[in-house]
Motif scaffolding. Structure first.
Motif, PDB file in Angstrom:
ATOM      1  N   ILE A   1       0.844  -1.204   0.000  1.00  0.00           N
ATOM      2  CA  ILE A   1       0.000   0.000   0.000  1.00  0.00           C
ATOM      3  C   ILE A   1       0.876   1.249   0.000  1.00  0.00           C
ATOM      4  CG2 ILE A   1      -1.602   1.324   1.414  1.00  0.00           C
ATOM      5  CD1 ILE A   1      -3.057  -1.180   2.006  1.00  0.00           C
TER       6      ILE A   1
ATOM      7  N   LEU B   1       2.317   1.702  -3.396  1.00  0.00           N
ATOM      8  CA  LEU B   1       1.268   2.164  -4.316  1.00  0.00           C
ATOM      9  C   LEU B   1       0.955   3.631  -4.092  1.00  0.00           C
ATOM     10  CD1 LEU B   1      -1.230  -0.806  -4.540  1.00  0.00           C
ATOM     11  CD2 LEU B   1      -0.004   0.265  -6.394  1.00  0.00           C
TER      12      LEU B   1
ATOM     13  N   PHE C   1       1.290   6.558  -6.624  1.00  0.00           N
ATOM     14  CA  PHE C   1       0.095   7.374  -6.852  1.00  0.00           C
ATOM     15  C   PHE C   1       0.449   8.862  -6.782  1.00  0.00           C
ATOM     16  CE2 PHE C   1      -4.116   8.949  -5.941  1.00  0.00           C
ATOM     17  CZ  PHE C   1      -4.897   8.140  -6.736  1.00  0.00           C
TER      18      PHE C   1
ATOM     19  N   PHE D   1       0.613  11.820  -9.526  1.00  0.00           N
ATOM     20  CA  PHE D   1      -0.079  13.082  -9.277  1.00  0.00           C
ATOM     21  C   PHE D   1       0.862  14.264  -9.523  1.00  0.00           C
ATOM     22  CE2 PHE D   1      -1.526  16.224  -6.004  1.00  0.00           C
ATOM     23  CZ  PHE D   1      -2.649  16.619  -6.691  1.00  0.00           C
TER      24      PHE D   1
ATOM     25  N   PHE E   1       0.952  19.669 -16.395  1.00  0.00           N
ATOM     26  CA  PHE E   1       0.026  20.778 -16.611  1.00  0.00           C
ATOM     27  C   PHE E   1       0.740  22.121 -16.494  1.00  0.00           C
ATOM     28  CE2 PHE E   1      -3.628  17.888 -15.349  1.00  0.00           C
ATOM     29  CZ  PHE E   1      -3.999  17.726 -16.663  1.00  0.00           C
TER      30      PHE E   1
ATOM     31  N   ILE F   1      -8.261   8.922  -2.555  1.00  0.00           N
ATOM     32  CA  ILE F   1      -8.348   8.735  -4.011  1.00  0.00           C
ATOM     33  C   ILE F   1      -9.244   9.786  -4.642  1.00  0.00           C
ATOM     34  CG2 ILE F   1      -9.281   7.180  -5.761  1.00  0.00           C
ATOM     35  CD1 ILE F   1      -8.237   4.890  -3.881  1.00  0.00           C
TER      36      ILE F   1
ATOM     37  N   VAL G   1      -7.476  13.143  -4.620  1.00  0.00           N
ATOM     38  CA  VAL G   1      -6.439  13.290  -5.663  1.00  0.00           C
ATOM     39  C   VAL G   1      -7.087  13.486  -7.031  1.00  0.00           C
ATOM     40  CG1 VAL G   1      -4.648  12.041  -6.906  1.00  0.00           C
ATOM     41  CG2 VAL G   1      -4.641  12.051  -4.438  1.00  0.00           C
TER      42      VAL G   1
ATOM     43  N   ILE H   1      -6.736  16.767  -9.416  1.00  0.00           N
ATOM     44  CA  ILE H   1      -6.267  16.717 -10.809  1.00  0.00           C
ATOM     45  C   ILE H   1      -7.298  17.364 -11.728  1.00  0.00           C
ATOM     46  CG2 ILE H   1      -5.807  15.145 -12.745  1.00  0.00           C
ATOM     47  CD1 ILE H   1      -4.489  13.267 -10.736  1.00  0.00           C
TER      48      ILE H   1
ATOM     49  N   SER I   1      -3.114  14.266 -20.680  1.00  0.00           N
ATOM     50  CA  SER I   1      -4.106  14.205 -19.601  1.00  0.00           C
ATOM     51  C   SER I   1      -4.827  12.865 -19.614  1.00  0.00           C
ATOM     52  CB  SER I   1      -5.133  15.321 -19.751  1.00  0.00           C
ATOM     53  OG  SER I   1      -4.484  16.546 -19.683  1.00  0.00           O
TER      54      SER I   1
ATOM     55  N   ILE J   1      -2.530  10.215 -18.376  1.00  0.00           N
ATOM     56  CA  ILE J   1      -2.350  10.309 -16.923  1.00  0.00           C
ATOM     57  C   ILE J   1      -3.613   9.855 -16.213  1.00  0.00           C
ATOM     58  CG2 ILE J   1      -2.133  11.978 -15.036  1.00  0.00           C
ATOM     59  CD1 ILE J   1      -0.033  13.367 -16.811  1.00  0.00           C
TER      60      ILE J   1
ATOM     61  N   LEU K   1      -3.647   6.212 -16.302  1.00  0.00           N
ATOM     62  CA  LEU K   1      -2.640   5.704 -15.358  1.00  0.00           C
ATOM     63  C   LEU K   1      -3.142   5.829 -13.924  1.00  0.00           C
ATOM     64  CD1 LEU K   1       0.339   4.730 -14.951  1.00  0.00           C
ATOM     65  CD2 LEU K   1       0.947   7.116 -14.688  1.00  0.00           C
ATOM     66  N   VAL K   2      -3.639   7.033 -13.608  1.00  0.00           N
ATOM     67  CA  VAL K   2      -4.114   7.278 -12.239  1.00  0.00           C
ATOM     68  C   VAL K   2      -5.321   6.373 -11.945  1.00  0.00           C
ATOM     69  CG1 VAL K   2      -5.174   8.997 -10.727  1.00  0.00           C
ATOM     70  CG2 VAL K   2      -3.195   9.599 -12.075  1.00  0.00           C
TER      71      VAL K   2
ATOM     72  N   LEU L   1      -4.080   2.908 -11.331  1.00  0.00           N
ATOM     73  CA  LEU L   1      -3.462   2.865 -10.000  1.00  0.00           C
ATOM     74  C   LEU L   1      -4.529   2.898  -8.909  1.00  0.00           C
ATOM     75  CD1 LEU L   1      -0.346   5.162 -10.376  1.00  0.00           C
ATOM     76  CD2 LEU L   1      -0.364   2.781  -9.720  1.00  0.00           C
ATOM     77  N   THR L   2      -5.568   3.697  -9.161  1.00  0.00           N
ATOM     78  CA  THR L   2      -6.646   3.803  -8.181  1.00  0.00           C
ATOM     79  C   THR L   2      -7.307   2.446  -7.979  1.00  0.00           C
ATOM     80  OG1 THR L   2      -7.019   6.033  -8.936  1.00  0.00           O
ATOM     81  CG2 THR L   2      -8.766   5.040  -7.629  1.00  0.00           C
TER      82      THR L   2
ATOM     83  N   LEU M   1      -6.066  -0.459  -8.616  1.00  0.00           N
ATOM     84  CA  LEU M   1      -5.100  -1.341  -7.962  1.00  0.00           C
ATOM     85  C   LEU M   1      -5.027  -1.041  -6.461  1.00  0.00           C
ATOM     86  CD1 LEU M   1      -3.136  -3.571  -8.765  1.00  0.00           C
ATOM     87  CD2 LEU M   1      -1.364  -1.849  -8.995  1.00  0.00           C
ATOM     88  N   LEU M   2      -4.995   0.246  -6.152  1.00  0.00           N
ATOM     89  CA  LEU M   2      -4.891   0.660  -4.750  1.00  0.00           C
ATOM     90  C   LEU M   2      -6.133   0.218  -3.961  1.00  0.00           C
ATOM     91  CD1 LEU M   2      -3.085   2.237  -2.810  1.00  0.00           C
ATOM     92  CD2 LEU M   2      -4.346   4.279  -3.371  1.00  0.00           C
TER      93      LEU M   2
ATOM     94  N   VAL N   1      -5.935  -3.586  -3.534  1.00  0.00           N
ATOM     95  CA  VAL N   1      -4.959  -3.994  -2.515  1.00  0.00           C
ATOM     96  C   VAL N   1      -5.449  -3.581  -1.120  1.00  0.00           C
ATOM     97  CG1 VAL N   1      -2.615  -3.614  -1.673  1.00  0.00           C
ATOM     98  CG2 VAL N   1      -3.005  -3.965  -4.096  1.00  0.00           C
ATOM     99  N   SER N   2      -5.975  -2.361  -1.017  1.00  0.00           N
ATOM    100  CA  SER N   2      -6.431  -1.874   0.289  1.00  0.00           C
ATOM    101  C   SER N   2      -7.556  -2.746   0.838  1.00  0.00           C
ATOM    102  CB  SER N   2      -6.943  -0.441   0.170  1.00  0.00           C
ATOM    103  OG  SER N   2      -5.963   0.356  -0.383  1.00  0.00           O
TER     104      SER N   2
END
Lengths: 344, 500
Positions: free
Chosen positions: A14, A17, A21, A25, A32, B25, B28, B32, B189, B192, B195-196, B199-200, B202-203, B206-207
């Motif tokens: 975690i 990750l 993450f 970001f 940007f 999450i 973030v 973005i 964008s 990304i 990707l994000v 990852l989200t 996946l996170l 896993v969480s």
């Protein structure tokens, strides 16, 4: 009861990750930010550097020509002006609509500039405009060709008479050096300039050679009223010439350049000598290649610098020398060093 | 933060952890998006700004044409409206001119602005003179000035158009560059975001896996316990959250169940042993009774017959016969009883009857005496414990004895025991036999010597008495047999626990 030991495992997956993450970001934010800066830079491309401010605004006006000669003169004038907190504008480079020299001059008067550099001529119109400018307190310097009897403050250029005499000497020298006899000399003049510098040059040449040369001296007038007329007239001359010209004398850059190109195209190279008064890069290139025998030229950098110097001197002191002569040089095909110096 | 505090509990709870993951999450992603939104707006605003100067130049040119038009109208017909409009346009035009550059700078656009500004001033002055001459009706002058304004206007329009075109080209380049950057921005964008997003996912995966791992382990262990297997390791406590608490409780419960089942098993074992003992005791009693009944053929019939005989003897006045038959009847009556227990007094009475019968049979050969503490005759004892001892003395103790035979019974209280001594002066008992009776350690030869078969068929037997007493009182120390040697007699003492 057997106590079960409580364990606190660090959730490495975690944590990794979460680190990835936040890296993603951060990359996003940086991306940007970079994009935003690029866009801002694009938008403010003209304002990226604070423009340098000057005290004086001069205008350089010629016969609506965008030649490399004038560009060289303009660049040297600009460099010298910038060093003395002045800015030189060459309006011919800006307008899409073609204005003649007199209209550009009138615009410069309306713009209330601090000084005008103009390619002079003997026209009444220019004299009047120079007078109007002087009435408004705008100093005027003529360049290349003088405006006789005008109120111009100073003239910067070579003396047409002196140039003509030197050219005459060179013609005689060529006649003497040539193995075969020279019977015919052709002198090419622009129609629009017959009353000023070229005419003076022609007279000086004639004065020099007429007594010593027994052959035929013919004069061809080249129409330069429009953009392409010079080239067309030269081509006509080359087509219709009866092959008896031994020396062709061109008295302007335009004529010289066209003659040089025509000689190549009509396979006349070596059949007669080409010489004259010019300073364009094309012509100097022709000399270098041996197509043009010799050319009388002048230092363009000095010419541009002298114009600005004259204006500044007048503004500062209230007077300036009426003539600022520029040295002339003969460039021949065999002295490439001289050619290089002149082209600079 | 102290472990166990409310804040600590909250921070280690599943709810807090899940909330942290999701809020993190969402936060973030929101950041973005917010940044993207602000940035895009900024870009769009910049793009819009690109052509602002072009619009201004267009307006400037429009005003210039208006001025010229109004002036021309005024010159044509001296219209008041036209002159008003003319002044209005002049005012607007002058306001627009204020925005133009008036300095000498090394920027072609700005220099052109300066030129336009200065030319415009000249033009406006010329136009003003034209209008003034028109008012003064100076035809020649206003004609001349008007021609100038026409020329100046053309110059101005050319200059404005040129500047406008040059600016437009530069701005078009900027615009093109901005659009290309925007397109790039969109692609980046999108990448990304993908990707994000990945990852989200996946996170979150896993969480949630981490959070539910203890729960799944607990569930798996519970399944094993449900199938009946209790002998397993306690579930490992990984987290201090709710699942940790439940796991701890589960472990305790599992331990308690195991302990409880062990206790029940032990109790059942004890109860089973107890029942087994009782069953064995009953078996022995039944065995004694059976042996007795087998030996005494139909004792009920015999008992009734004897009673009839006793009645007949009494009628006939044969008192000794009557007494004899009565004792025999009593003796068998007692044996017919099915109770497991009797009073010590009843046991002694049975011995009395037996001794009477024996003495009648053997002509008062055996001298029987008693020394009884009468207060102890009411205690409850297993039935048929004294008579077999006495019978044993009569049958084996006095076998081949030529001297005077005595049997003495003594009942007394010693310590917490009621001691019942049955002593004879017979041949005595060898230590091996005593050992066999007390502890069951006989050999085959000894058995032959002691004639156990006879004991089994004709009497209940000492061993039987001893075992029954042990079972009844649940203690080993119930009987003592002492014999000082051959022909030295035997003394058997029953030790009956005395309860007040």
């Amino acid at each position: 009861m057997k106590d079960v030991e409580k364990k606190r495992r660090p959730d490495m997956v975690i944590i990794v990750l979460i680190i990835i993450f936040f890296i993603a970001f951060l990359v996003t934010l940086i991306n940007f930010a970079v994009i935003r800066r690029n866009i801002n830079n694009s938008y403010n491309v003209e304002n990226q550097t604070q423009p340098v401010q000057y005290e004086k605004h001069f205008v350089l006006i010629n016969n609506n020509e965008k030649t490399d000669v004038w560009n060289s003169i303009y660049e040297s004038a600009m460099i010298y002006a910038n060093e003395h907190k002045a800015y030189v504008e060459m309006p011919i480079n800006n307008f899409e609509t073609e204005y003649n020299k007199y209209e550009l001059f009138e615009m410069a008067i309306l713009e209330n500039v601090d000084g005008i550099i103009v390619e002079g001529d003997g026209s009444e119109k220019l004299r009047q405009l120079i007078s109007d400018a002087r009435d408004k307190g705008i100093p005027v310097v003529t360049i290349m060709t003088d405006a006789y009897d005008s109120k111009r403050n100073s003239f910067v250029g070579a003396s047409s008479y002196d140039v003509g005499r030197e050219l005459g000497n060179q013609i005689l020298h060529t006649i003497n050096e040539k193995a075969r006899p020279v019977n015919n000399i052709m002198i090419l003049l622009s129609t629009e300039d017959t009353r000023s510098s070229q005419h003076t040059m022609y007279l000086a040449i004639m004065e020099k050679i007429s007594r010593l040369f027994g052959g035929k001296i013919s004069v061809e007038l080249v129409d330069n009223s429009t953009s392409f007329s010079t080239d067309e007239t030269i081509r006509d001359i080359f087509i219709n010439m009866d092959n008896n010209a031994d020396i062709m004398v061109c008295l302007s850059d335009e004529i010289m350049s066209s003659a040089y190109q025509a000689a190549v195209e009509y396979n006349k190279v070596g059949k007669f000598d080409i010489m004259g008064f010019a300073s364009s890069d094309d012509v100097l290139d022709g000399v270098k290649r041996g197509i043009i025998n010799c050319v009388m030229t002048y230092d363009r950098k000095v010419m541009g610098r002298n114009c600005v110097e004259a204006l500044l001197e007048y503004i500062d002191n209230g007077y300036v020398s009426e003539y600022l002569m520029v040295d002339t040089t003969f460039v021949k095909g065999d002295n490439s060093t001289l050619t290089d110096n002149a082209s600079q | 933060m102290k472990p166990g505090s409310k804040l600590h509990k909250f921070r280690t709870s599943i709810r807090f952890r899940l909330m942290s993951v999701f809020i993190g999450i969402v936060g973030v992603l929101l950041l973005i998006n917010a940044y993207n939104y602000v940035d895009t707006n900024d870009v769009i605003r910049n793009i819009n700004q690109v052509y602002v100067k072009n619009f201004s130049l267009n307006e400037l040119e429009e005003q210039l044409l208006n001025i010229q038009e109004c002036m021309k109208k005024y010159l044509e017909n001296k219209n008041t409206d036209s002159v008003e409009e003319y002044y209005m346009h002049v005012q607007s035009y002058e306001q627009m001119l204020e925005k133009l550059n008036d300095k000498v700078v090394d920027d072609g656009f700005l220099i052109m602005e300066k030129n336009i500004l200065n030319m415009s001033k000249e033009y406006l002055e010329c136009a003003e003179r034209t209008v003034e001459y028109k008012r003064g009706r100076n035809v020649e002058k206003y004609n001349r000035e008007f021609q100038k304004t026409v020329r100046y206007e053309q110059y101005l329009v050319t200059n404005i158009d040129t500047l406008n075109n040059l600016r437009f080209r530069a701005n078009a380049d900027n615009h093109k560059r901005m659009i290309s950057i925007l397109e790039y921005s969109q692609k980046v964008s999108l990448m990304i975001l993908v990707l994000v997003g990945s990852l989200t996912i996946l996170l979150v995966y896993v969480s949630t896996t981490r959070i539910t791992l203890p729960l799944r382990r607990l569930a798996a262990t519970a399944d094993i316990v449900t199938s009946g297997k209790l002998d397993i390791e306690p579930v490992e406590i990984i987290t201090e959250d709710e699942v940790g608490t439940v796991t701890s409780a589960f472990n305790k419960m599992l331990y308690s169940i195991r302990e409880y089942i062990q206790r029940i098993t032990e109790n059942m074992e004890r109860e089973r042993a107890h029942k087994e003992k009782e069953l064995l005791m009953n078996t022995h009693l039944k065995e004694a009774q059976l042996n007795y009944l087998q030996a005494q053929i139909n004792p009920h019939f015999l008992f009734n017959t004897l009673n009839a005989g006793a009645g007949l003897a009494m009628i006939e006045g044969a008192d000794r016969t009557y007494e004899y038959i009565q004792h025999v009847a009593d003796f068998y009556r007692y044996n017919v009883k099915t109770q497991k227990s009797a009073t010590l007094g009843e046991e002694l009475e049975l011995v009395d009857s037996y001794m009477y019968i024996i003495n009648v049979r053997f002509s008062n050969d055996i001298i029987y005496s008693k020394d009884i503490d009468e207060t102890l005759t009411d205690i409850i004892v297993p039935s048929m414990i004294l008579q077999p001892i006495v019978e044993n003395a009569v049958k084996h103790g006095f076998k081949d004895v030529s001297w005077e035979r005595h049997i003495d019974i003594n009942v007394c209280l010693e310590d917490d025991y009621v001691c019942v001594n049955v002593c004879d002066n017979g041949v005595g008992i060898s230590p091996e036999v005593i050992n066999d009776v007390m502890y069951g350690g006989r050999t085959e030869n000894e058995e032959d010597d002691f004639d156990i078969e006879e004991l089994k068929t004709n009497g209940v037997g000492l061993k039987n008495v001893c075992e029954r007493l042990r079972m009844f009182y649940d203690t080993e120390n119930v009987m003592e047999i002492t014999s000082e040697g051959p022909a030295m007699g035997t003394c058997i003492t029953l030790l009956i626990p005395y309860e007040q």
